[in-house]
Design an enzyme around this catalytic site. Sequence first.
Site, PDB file in Angstrom:
ATOM      1  N   HIS A   1      -7.397  36.033  34.621  1.00  0.00           N
ATOM      2  CA  HIS A   1      -7.671  35.287  33.304  1.00  0.00           C
ATOM      3  C   HIS A   1      -6.454  34.157  32.985  1.00  0.00           C
ATOM      4  O   HIS A   1      -5.320  34.819  32.682  1.00  0.00           O
ATOM      5  CB  HIS A   1      -8.314  35.822  32.250  1.00  0.00           C
ATOM      6  CG  HIS A   1      -8.676  34.920  31.092  1.00  0.00           C
ATOM      7  ND1 HIS A   1      -7.882  34.754  29.916  1.00  0.00           N
ATOM      8  CD2 HIS A   1     -10.284  34.456  30.816  1.00  0.00           C
ATOM      9  CE1 HIS A   1      -8.651  34.031  29.138  1.00  0.00           C
ATOM     10  NE2 HIS A   1     -10.009  33.872  29.723  1.00  0.00           N
TER      11      HIS A   1
ATOM     12  N   CYS B   1     -11.818  28.933  21.254  1.00  0.00           N
ATOM     13  CA  CYS B   1     -10.355  29.290  21.112  1.00  0.00           C
ATOM     14  C   CYS B   1      -9.643  27.947  21.459  1.00  0.00           C
ATOM     15  O   CYS B   1      -8.437  27.763  20.803  1.00  0.00           O
ATOM     16  CB  CYS B   1     -10.243  29.875  22.407  1.00  0.00           C
ATOM     17  SG  CYS B   1     -10.627  29.438  23.931  1.00  0.00           S
ATOM     18  N   CYS B   2      -9.994  26.876  22.000  1.00  0.00           N
ATOM     19  CA  CYS B   2      -9.292  25.792  22.431  1.00  0.00           C
ATOM     20  C   CYS B   2      -8.906  24.757  20.949  1.00  0.00           C
ATOM     21  O   CYS B   2      -7.844  24.475  20.964  1.00  0.00           O
ATOM     22  CB  CYS B   2      -9.719  24.775  23.519  1.00  0.00           C
ATOM     23  SG  CYS B   2      -9.873  25.891  25.041  1.00  0.00           S
TER      24      CYS B   2
ATOM     25  N   GLU C   1     -12.557  32.010  34.482  1.00  0.00           N
ATOM     26  CA  GLU C   1     -11.447  31.517  33.773  1.00  0.00           C
ATOM     27  C   GLU C   1     -10.349  31.696  34.308  1.00  0.00           C
ATOM     28  O   GLU C   1      -9.205  31.676  33.545  1.00  0.00           O
ATOM     29  CB  GLU C   1     -11.439  31.288  32.488  1.00  0.00           C
ATOM     30  CG  GLU C   1     -12.801  31.300  31.841  1.00  0.00           C
ATOM     31  CD  GLU C   1     -12.795  31.549  30.210  1.00  0.00           C
ATOM     32  OE1 GLU C   1     -12.060  32.265  29.626  1.00  0.00           O
ATOM     33  OE2 GLU C   1     -13.567  30.644  29.558  1.00  0.00           O
TER      34      GLU C   1
END
Lengths: 645, 645
Positions: A260, A408-409, A312
């Site tokens: 990841h 999260c982003c 990811e």
Amino acid sequence: MNPVSIPQVSIQDEFWAPRQRLVRDVVVPYQWEALNDLVPGAEPSGTIANFKAAAGELEAAHHGFVFQDSDLAKWLETVGFVLQQQRNEALEALADSAIELIGRAQMPNGYLGTFYQLQKPGLQWTNVRDDHEMYNAGHFMEAAVAYYEATGKPKALEILCKFADHIAEAFGPEETQKPGYCGHPEIELALVKLYRLTGNTKYLAMSKFFIDERGREPLYFDVELAERQAAGMKERVDRRQMAYFQSHAPIRKQQSAEGHAVRAVYLFAGATDIADEYEDSSLLESVRALWNNTVQRRMYVTGGIGSSDAFEAFSFDYDLPNERAYAETCAAIGLMNWGHRLLQIEADSKYADIMERTLYNGLLSGISLDGRSYFYVNPLEVWPVISGKRDDIPGATLRRQPWFGCACCPPNIARLIASLGRYIYSVNEEELYVHLYIGSRVAREFGGRQVTVTQRTEYPWNGVADFQLQTDGPVDFTLALRLPGWCNDIKVKVNGQPVDPALIEVKGYAKLRRAWNSGDRIQVEMAMPVELVRSHPELREAAGKVAVQRGPIVYCMEEADNGGNLRDVRLSSEATFGGRFEPELLNGVYVLESDHGWRTDASTVTDDLYVAKRYPLTQASLRFIPYYAWANRSEGEMAVWVREK
Amino acid sequence: MNPVSIPQVSIQDEFWAPRQRLVRDVVVPYQWEALNDLVPGAEPSGTIANFKAAAGELEAAHHGFVFQDSDLAKWLETVGFVLQQQRNEALEALADSAIELIGRAQMPNGYLGTFYQLQKPGLQWTNVRDDHEMYNAGHFMEAAVAYYEATGKPKALEILCKFADHIAEAFGPEETQKPGYCGHPEIELALVKLYRLTGNTKYLAMSKFFIDERGREPLYFDVELAERQAAGMKERVDRRQMAYFQSHAPIRKQQSAEGHAVRAVYLFAGATDIADEYEDSSLLESVRALWNNTVQRRMYVTGGIGSSDAFEAFSFDYDLPNERAYAETCAAIGLMNWGHRLLQIEADSKYADIMERTLYNGLLSGISLDGRSYFYVNPLEVWPVISGKRDDIPGATLRRQPWFGCACCPPNIARLIASLGRYIYSVNEEELYVHLYIGSRVAREFGGRQVTVTQRTEYPWNGVADFQLQTDGPVDFTLALRLPGWCNDIKVKVNGQPVDPALIEVKGYAKLRRAWNSGDRIQVEMAMPVELVRSHPELREAAGKVAVQRGPIVYCMEEADNGGNLRDVRLSSEATFGGRFEPELLNGVYVLESDHGWRTDASTVTDDLYVAKRYPLTQASLRFIPYYAWANRSEGEMAVWVREK
């Protein structure tokens, strides 16, 4: 002595300052609403509700992911950075109320984590592989540090030190402790920040323990799993391998960036901090090998990393598909943070080059120009007809989204922009390094004298940067100016007098050492011709293609400017470009145009799918915009790599 | 009058005859063992065991897929074709025993299907969308026809007519019947075969009913689903849409080839038969539009179709990825069968061109040179390092497999090769069409006289084909020689005298009409230069690339000959080739070599992933082998499309 980053830098320019204001005026309020589930049409967050429920002030089940708490932490950290620029009573009151809520949610023993408190009380620390408890803790620690630095208010710091103390009791090498570490690295770098602020070496040692323990046999995640199974706890089927968590081997044995991507670069950033603090050269060597593997074999030309949608993750060397690029925004942020740490240890411009490449391209693409929508995935090519039709491109979207269930982003990019000032300079007792050319002001003391440096530039559109010094008397220090890797022609002048940067270059920095006087002016003039960038021949997906770059900006073609079927477009190897700043376009961008494009002559094309002839070409005018600004107009094709003719 | 295919053609050449012997001597016995679970290391089939269990001769649950029965059917059909070439007592005895077993397994009411008989007794015909009952029936009908044609033995035909009668009672337009059709088309074309052999128009009408009913509102699959749900039967989650089953619209309304590729082309083949039998011009028009969509927008240069691994399906126009190609072997077979049917309606060489393209490339690639292993998926490019590392290429394998759990392709390719003779010629009262240049002998009566035509050729390696006539007196008929689309230079001679084919061309056939005498010789000489094939400019994955083709053979590069990183290879637009037949290589292939290849000069390559320079190139010798023969040596890279310089 290593130069260290200067946090108190005020950005004053036309490119970043508006984006910082956007974060302050739009993003922070917007994200607060998102955390409170007040944004119509966005996926609900439930974050604040979780804390209220954990504090016993709301009757509700936990909502969202196990890492939902971290969204509030990143928001709070962003607020800290915003307040470092300028105090703001209303915002501070909002943040204080959030901190109070966090404090009320904290358990008496110091534990803080709404998922376990609400959903699995009593089972804390039974699944550190999956449940992000220390990841959340790490983000809160970063937030507490930023908020304390901004306001001097100790409350958040107290909460987090109490939590850190609780973790330090639970985890460690003693018989009574668990020899574990978090499935999602983050606390490692956060503990170093907490140590640097508080001076408490316990936190530093804890971070080192996590770094050293990771990947050691018997693997803690296996041990922990066996314990859960022995206790009869249910496990879901899990296809992830230990490399996903970077726990397949001790970090000192790892040769390539695996698993990841966000986890990987967060871990490597933390390991870099530990190598720095402990002056651990073997760890530093490992981290540098991982850096080289990442940026020499696994990074997009946009600075994006983690090419694979599956988990990811990093996939393997030179596997960088364009349409199927994952290149998560958070991973770009992590790469920039990691590079920034390496740069503090070794002032080599190669780290700043990558920071800059990522910042202006694959990171900045993560946020829309209006600050209200976000890309999680940052492809280098899109073909809209595939949307929903091809299973192999599941992550890509043509439009930035207002919020994500897994959010999260958005807060991550907000905190990065809010804190951008601290990436510009670093300093030691006798040197001031300029890593990024961003209009800004920084104050620093050298030899007992206060020095203020004002940088003025129209970067990234123009390669001229002016530095003016203010001081109350002559002062001796070195001004180290980065010589960007993308630039082949740099002129430096001190008070109008040319200085040959090649003669004073050390690892990509032109080092101007002298006794400076107030009013001294230094000018850097970086030529910014358009460059056609080619990839390493092993990078299959860019074979036969070029990327258009000017200065630090990687360009792309959009259908809005160039029509469809961008794969049919060729650009001559010897293409020349016209360019100009268009203030009305995409919030102001420098566009590039070339008449040296070519397309298949449509009049010669029949229904035949395959022919044994060459189609004639016709000349075509092409228009390129900065990659970061794509998908801010109508939906359509986009391509970074263009076929070279 | 439409020409019809001639089944009794004996192949005598160096290319196909050995493959037919391989099917007879290796594949048929091998597959019989597979059906009986006797192949070590292969996935168990359970097929024969299922029939024994259904016949009450074995205590066992049903094993395998709902369409497991069809593997035996395809095997039996292959045996029928093998016996049409030459009777063989031992093989016939084996087949007879299998037919007896099938007969014993059949229910008194005519139903035959081991899945329902064993696993869901009494629930027959409750889920025709998913359970392939009529699909299996169709394959058994085809087998029964082939076996009867070979041996004159009626047993299998009786079993299948009884089954067909049972189905004709259950399905149809009457109140007491279900207005359903099978989720996997196949029975439509099989019923036409059964009708053509038996003359029973009930079978033809039933096929027409299935064709007409499909896609009509209310959609039968919805009706049936509602009935199952009303009866409280469990359903698994199903993401497939109606287009997957080609039941999203009546076939006459369909404009593009959609859904599961094998189903689509089987359906279209059946619809072509119905259009032919009923002289239904509107249906024929629809089928032709679907054909054009398929071959002009959705077909690989190898003749493979169904580019998407997701649901083994057509995706959308010009979406033909190379590494991620699905291009199932069975879909290629179906395309060839469909084209063959269109060719019987309209003797236009464009259909034969596609048949040939598919046959020699994306179909033949499905079987290894030793006949013992098979590709289900036929990619146009492979990069071995991706194996197991990238989720987006789930179907591709680097090695043919000895058998599959879902074993549709192996017996399908066997029956195609065994029956290849019937694709070569077709005939009406006054014309003999030559569609494929394959050394063979065919006998036919014209105007009361027996004519034998012997074709001799080294095709596909050499473009010369000689035809010699034998007859017991002068006979008047037209010999129609296909002028292949890949060929620009064809010479025709009759008894040594040149004839200009352009003057006698009708729809791609040179029609030689005269009074023939025994001993007359016709020679066709097709120039076979190496051609560089380009794709339609919308076919993005082949943009800037060429495929190397010689005659009907599409070539590829393999790592075994050319080293790795084939994406770095360029081939000059003006490349010339040397070529020769290498009898020892890959069972004998014509290889192509060119010194006009180019690669990046490795000595100039650094660790940099991106550079603002052009890498110099060095000249490289390239070697190409026929695509169908790839993956018969060591594992490595393979590419059909090469970058054009």
